[in-house]
Design a protein around this motif. Structure first.
Motif, short mmCIF file in Angstrom:
data_model
loop_
_atom_site.label_atom_id
_atom_site.label_comp_id
_atom_site.label_asym_id
_atom_site.label_seq_id
_atom_site.Cartn_x
_atom_site.Cartn_y
_atom_site.Cartn_z
N ALA A 7 -1.40 -15.59 -54.64
CA ALA A 7 -1.29 -16.77 -53.98
C ALA A 7 -0.05 -17.33 -53.11
CB ALA A 7 -1.81 -17.92 -54.73
N GLY A 8 -0.03 -17.33 -52.01
CA GLY A 8 1.12 -17.77 -50.96
C GLY A 8 1.84 -16.34 -50.51
N VAL A 9 1.43 -15.02 -50.84
CA VAL A 9 2.08 -14.00 -50.47
C VAL A 9 1.15 -13.30 -49.61
CG1 VAL A 9 2.93 -11.88 -51.39
CG2 VAL A 9 3.07 -13.75 -52.92
N PRO A 10 2.02 -12.93 -48.36
CA PRO A 10 1.09 -11.92 -47.55
C PRO A 10 0.36 -10.91 -47.93
CG PRO A 10 3.22 -12.30 -46.65
CD PRO A 10 3.48 -12.78 -48.06
N HIS A 11 -0.95 -10.82 -47.50
CA HIS A 11 -1.66 -9.48 -48.11
C HIS A 11 -0.81 -8.07 -47.93
CE1 HIS A 11 -5.72 -11.87 -48.02
NE2 HIS A 11 -5.08 -12.25 -48.86
N TYR A 12 -0.12 -8.13 -46.87
CA TYR A 12 0.45 -6.64 -46.65
C TYR A 12 1.98 -6.82 -46.53
CZ TYR A 12 -4.20 -5.60 -45.14
OH TYR A 12 -5.71 -5.57 -45.27
N SER A 13 2.44 -6.02 -47.35
CA SER A 13 3.96 -6.02 -47.44
C SER A 13 4.76 -5.97 -46.31
CB SER A 13 4.32 -4.98 -48.51
OG SER A 13 5.74 -4.76 -48.53
N PRO A 14 6.06 -6.49 -46.12
CA PRO A 14 6.84 -6.62 -45.11
C PRO A 14 7.16 -5.12 -44.71
CG PRO A 14 7.28 -8.61 -46.05
CD PRO A 14 6.26 -7.90 -47.05
N LEU A 15 7.37 -4.42 -46.00
CA LEU A 15 7.92 -2.99 -46.03
C LEU A 15 7.26 -2.14 -44.98
CD1 LEU A 15 8.10 -2.20 -49.84
CD2 LEU A 15 10.00 -2.35 -48.21
N LEU A 16 5.99 -2.69 -44.57
CA LEU A 16 5.36 -1.88 -43.50
C LEU A 16 5.58 -2.20 -42.20
CD1 LEU A 16 1.77 -2.24 -45.27
CD2 LEU A 16 3.08 0.06 -45.02
N THR A 47 -2.38 -10.91 -41.03
CA THR A 47 -2.21 -12.21 -41.95
C THR A 47 -3.11 -12.00 -43.23
OG1 THR A 47 -3.40 -13.66 -40.63
CG2 THR A 47 -1.07 -13.52 -40.25
N SER A 48 -4.36 -11.43 -43.05
CA SER A 48 -5.21 -11.71 -44.06
C SER A 48 -6.23 -10.26 -43.93
CB SER A 48 -6.23 -12.72 -43.77
OG SER A 48 -7.56 -12.32 -44.37
N ARG A 49 -6.43 -9.72 -45.06
CA ARG A 49 -7.17 -8.49 -45.10
C ARG A 49 -8.49 -8.84 -44.58
NH1 ARG A 49 -5.83 -6.31 -49.29
NH2 ARG A 49 -4.51 -7.91 -50.29
N TYR A 50 -8.95 -9.99 -44.62
CA TYR A 50 -10.35 -10.47 -44.25
C TYR A 50 -10.49 -10.67 -42.49
CZ TYR A 50 -10.84 -10.82 -49.14
OH TYR A 50 -10.75 -10.46 -50.54
N GLU A 51 -9.33 -10.69 -42.01
CA GLU A 51 -9.25 -10.54 -40.61
C GLU A 51 -10.15 -9.41 -39.84
OE1 GLU A 51 -5.98 -9.29 -37.28
OE2 GLU A 51 -5.35 -10.87 -38.77
N LYS A 52 -10.87 -9.90 -38.69
CA LYS A 52 -11.64 -9.15 -37.97
C LYS A 52 -11.40 -9.10 -36.80
CE LYS A 52 -15.88 -9.23 -40.74
NZ LYS A 52 -17.37 -9.22 -40.91
N SER A 53 -10.39 -8.03 -36.04
CA SER A 53 -9.99 -8.08 -34.92
C SER A 53 -9.65 -6.71 -34.50
CB SER A 53 -8.71 -8.91 -35.13
OG SER A 53 -7.64 -8.12 -35.88
N ALA A 54 -9.10 -6.69 -32.98
CA ALA A 54 -8.75 -5.32 -32.54
C ALA A 54 -7.42 -4.93 -33.45
CB ALA A 54 -8.23 -5.35 -31.13
N ARG A 55 -6.70 -5.88 -33.65
CA ARG A 55 -5.42 -5.67 -34.50
C ARG A 55 -5.75 -5.09 -35.76
NH1 ARG A 55 -1.10 -10.23 -36.55
NH2 ARG A 55 -2.82 -11.29 -37.29
N MET A 56 -6.69 -5.63 -36.32
CA MET A 56 -7.16 -4.95 -37.95
C MET A 56 -7.66 -3.69 -37.55
SD MET A 56 -7.29 -5.06 -41.20
CE MET A 56 -7.18 -6.67 -41.68
N ARG A 57 -8.42 -3.25 -36.58
CA ARG A 57 -8.61 -1.77 -36.40
C ARG A 57 -7.81 -1.05 -36.30
NH1 ARG A 57 -9.96 1.68 -32.36
NH2 ARG A 57 -11.89 2.82 -32.64
N ASP A 58 -6.66 -1.27 -35.13
CA ASP A 58 -5.29 -0.55 -34.99
C ASP A 58 -4.70 -0.23 -36.62
OD1 ASP A 58 -5.60 0.46 -32.60
OD2 ASP A 58 -4.18 -1.16 -31.73
N PHE A 59 -4.68 -1.55 -37.34
CA PHE A 59 -4.09 -1.38 -38.64
C PHE A 59 -4.67 -0.28 -39.53
CE2 PHE A 59 -3.12 -3.00 -43.11
CZ PHE A 59 -1.70 -3.01 -42.94
N GLN A 60 -5.89 -0.16 -39.52
CA GLN A 60 -6.54 0.69 -40.23
C GLN A 60 -6.37 2.01 -39.80
OE1 GLN A 60 -10.82 -0.36 -41.19
NE2 GLN A 60 -10.66 -1.59 -39.66
N ALA A 61 -6.01 2.36 -38.58
CA ALA A 61 -5.72 3.46 -37.96
C ALA A 61 -4.33 3.91 -38.34
CB ALA A 61 -5.84 3.72 -36.37
N PHE A 62 -3.36 2.91 -38.42
CA PHE A 62 -2.04 3.07 -38.71
C PHE A 62 -1.84 3.78 -40.54
CE2 PHE A 62 1.21 0.57 -41.07
CZ PHE A 62 2.48 1.29 -40.75
#
Length: 731
Positions: free
Chosen positions: A247-256, A296-311
């Motif tokens: 809780a309170g921690v971003p779903h995806y690490s700043p290391l990425l 910001t969330s693994r449940y986001e549905k967006s073009a950004r999330m689609r690109d993030f998966q490709a990444f």
């Protein structure tokens, strides 16, 4: 998944077991639950449960090692054309479950695995065991290392090959930590994106796989017993981030972030181009300054999330290639299977270039052992074997496919289904190996003095008579080959990145994976699928499932009574497996095994020469030949009748028994059950109970001609899950 391992380590490591021979508590004192009397669980040589007589496992040598044949299947070197279905034993010991055994116990344990029908073992969390209590980096405990080496040799001697993890623990080879089974570190992520962490992984793999084993005279990496390497257990970015979510921690690490921004710059060049592709950017988001945020969330549905998966596909593919080079440079030429976490569209693309695929998935997953842990009480029959179908949808065809972890978890009331549902469909699909996840799949006796052997727990199938009965049947259905493989393959076309959606949770659609209930399915490069070939094509349309089902029927590739997937009733192409979701029932009609799993049995059901009726509790029931003859002609048959089991004193917070309050203690209680059984045949017959150790008791019924009896799983010697039918020679 393995979040349960976060609860393994306890203060002091080991906890002594309280007295075993306690009376059942008042809450379980009714006749519905009967205590198991046996303590010894070592299967006697020559007993009905000794499968070493029917499932041959000679010592592993170069001449009979497992290889990948021309069809992309596991096969033995001395029979390369014959696929070798492998039954895998999970070895995930920790101090709380007893640790690796001493030498005399290792010899007994390896022999018992052989008798139970296993010919493959997965070494899991070995790095945690080697580093437990150690203060300096890579300072392996010498006694544990010696025990691991000796067990590997004992398994090999008993015809059992190995799967080895490179890295399982989030602490790897770092010293000074006491939370080695807890996903508190980001090491698995850093191995993918950080050079220092990758070098740590390289050193760990080189030491564990590349050091001489004095008991085999070989490095594990050179040994013919090594069948598969998993470089990092469940090392996918998304899955690891879920395990470490707080809780309170971003779903995806700043290391990425640096790699993410670099990847976007290479793709879009300018902020304007990226903004156009995504339909706008937030304030301060500039590609040129590396300031594009992660989702910001693994449940986001967006073009950004689609690109993030490709990444992620790009990151994971490159990291897998890098790890593969290290393992190849050590001298290993066998299959390597990174990213054995669950199936999704994103992870399927990360696995696209691998020479083998391994997956993990569970029915009714449990997150821990503490009071308040929950389970769904969801039947795998009722959901159309969803977890099996999800795995089938993540397979890549034409290469080995291994299930490194699965289970229908305790304390699910319907977990008896796993012994039929999973191995039957795995065999139909032509998978190469299946591994029901556990601390260890067997124990030598009830009453071992370790914390996690004081009672049945999730992921502790060794103590669970229901799970053990399921594994017994699985050895026959899958490894012996009682269930036939489908001949028709329906490939699922894969193009690449354009197949991704705007959701990280996307996987193959449920209606499409239902094709796995009738024929083989798996992913295949779209450009390798012929124009007229029967296939699930891109873009996906769930309606294709019924269209393909209709085509299979029209071409005569399904039985005349092929069922109706839309109505929840399916019949496999082989005609052997019938799944009826509405009735909560699955049946198997194979020559050497007749079986049924059901929630209720309110009408007689005939399966070839077997008819069952009037069961008073949900159960798994099967009859399997032990003499190589079909059931109808066999003179020696093993009967499995598995209902439910729980611990003495087990308590729940709710009437539905979904939330645990107290797991209780030994002895294990088996739920009483009765069922009417008729089995056609000629000559005299005897029906005798078989103990959990394989010992045959005094007959409970006898007759001539057709066997007909009302069978109870409670005998004068206590409850059991096994019986033996014998028709003496000459009768």
């Amino acid at each position: 998944m393995i979040r349960w391992l976060a609860f393994v380590v306890v203060a002091g490591g080991l906890v002594a077991l309280a007295a075993f021979d306690v009376a059942p508590p008042a809450t379980s004192a009714s006749n519905d639950w009967v205590p198991v009397r046996e303590t010894n669980l070592e299967v006697a040589a020559g007993s009905p449960l000794d499968f070493s007589r029917i499932l041959k496992s000679p010592p592993v040598e170069a001449s009979n090692r497992i290889l990948v044949n021309a069809q992309g299947r596991f096969a033995r070197a001395d029979a390369p054309e014959a696929p070798a279905r492998m039954m895998c034993a999970s070895l995930a010991w920790s101090p709380a479950s007893g640790g690796f055994p001493d030498k005399p116990t290792a010899d007994r344990y390896a022999l018992q695995l052989k008798r139970h029908g296993y010919d493959l073992a997965r070494f899991h969390f070995v790095d945690a065991a080697l580093m437990f209590g150690r203060k300096r980096d890579f300072d392996f405990d010498p006694d544990t290392l010696d025990r691991v080496n000796y067990l590997m040799a004992a398994l090999k001697k008993n015809g059992i090959s190995w799967i080895l993890d490179g890295l399982t623990s989030w602490r790897g080879g770092y010293g000074g930590f006491d939370d080695r089974w807890d996903p508190s570190s980001d090491l698995k992520l850093r191995v993918l994106v950080d050079d220092d962490a990758f070098e740590h992984w390289r050193r760990l793999v080189t030491m564990t796989l590349g050091s001489l084993n004095p008991y085999t005279g070989k490095r594990p990496i050179d040994d013919p017993a090594l069948t598969l390497v998993v470089p990092v257990n469940e090392g996918g970015v998304e899955f690891d981030s879920i395990l470490r979510e707080k809780a309170g921690v971003p779903h995806y690490s700043p290391l990425l972030e640096p790699k993410w921004n670099g990847w976007l710059r290479a793709r879009y060049r300018t902020t304007d181009a990226l903004s156009t592709a995504w339909g706008g950017l937030g304030a301060g988001q500039k590609l040129e300054t590396g300031a594009i945020d992660l989702p910001t969330s693994r449940y986001e549905k967006s073009a950004r999330m689609r690109d993030f998966q490709a990444f992620l596909v790009d990151v994971e593919t490159k990291a897998a290639a890098r790890m593969t080079r290290v393992i190849r440079d050590l001298g290993y030429s066998g299959p390597i299977a990174p990213y054995n976490n669950w199936p999704s569209l994103q992870t399927a693309l990360s696995r696209r270039n691998q020479d083998a695929v391994a997956l993990n998935a569970y029915q009714d997953w449990v997150g821990g052992y503490q009071p308040g842990s929950k389970i769904g009480q969801v039947s795998s029959i009722g959901d159309g074997a969803f977890y099996v179908r999800a795995m089938a949808g993540g397979r890549w065809l034409d290469r080995p496919f291994v299930i490194t972890e699965y289970d229908h978890l305790f304390w699910s009331r319907s977990r008896y289904e796993a012994g039929l549902v999973f191995p039957a469909y795995a065999a139909l699909q032509g998978w190469d190996a299946i591994c029901r996840h556990a601390h260890g799949p067997i124990i030598l006796a009830y009453g071992e003095p370790y914390l996690h052997k004081r009672q049945m727990l999730p992921y502790a199938i060794a103590l669970d008579p229901v799970a053990r009965a399921g594994e017994t049947l699985a050895a026959l259905l899958f490894r012996r080959g009682d269930v036939a493989e489908a001949k028709t393959v329906v490939p699922f076309a894969a193009r690449g990145e354009q197949d991704l959606t705007d959701s990280m949770q996307s996987r193959e659609a449920d209606p499409l994976t239902r094709l796995a209930l009738v024929a083989k399915i798996g992913l295949k490069d779209a450009d390798r699928i012929a124009p007229g070939e029967l296939a699930v094509r891109q873009p996906r349309d769930p309606r294709q499932a019924l269209e393909i089902f209709g085509e299979l029927k029209a071409k005569g590739l399904l039985p005349k009574d092929a069922g109706d997937p839309a109505a929840g009733r399916t019949v496999s192409q082989t005609g052997e497996i019938v799944l009826n979701e509405g009735r909560g029932r699955i049946t198997l009609d194979a020559p050497n095994t007749k079986a049924i799993a059901f929630g209720t049995l309110d009408e007689p059901v005939s399966i070839g020469p077997l008819t069952v009726a009037r069961a008073d509790v949900g159960a798994l029931f099967s009859v399997s030949s032990l003499d190589g003859e079909p059931v109808a002609k066999s003179r020696k048959l093993l009967v499995i009748f598995a209902t439910d089991a729980r611990n003495s004193g087990m308590r729940f917070r709710d009437a539905a028994e979904k939330t645990i309050e107290d797991f209780g203690r030994l002895p294990v209680l088996i739920r009483r059950g009765e069922i009417d059984v008729r089995l056609a045949g000629k000559g005299a017959w005897l029906l005798s109970p078989v103990g959990l150790d394989g010992a045959v008791g005094a007959p409970v019924a006898a007759g001539d001609g057709e066997l007909s009896t009302r069978l109870s799983n409670v005998t004068q010697d206590g409850p059991t899950t096994y019986f033996l039918i014998e028709r003496p020679e000459g009768a």
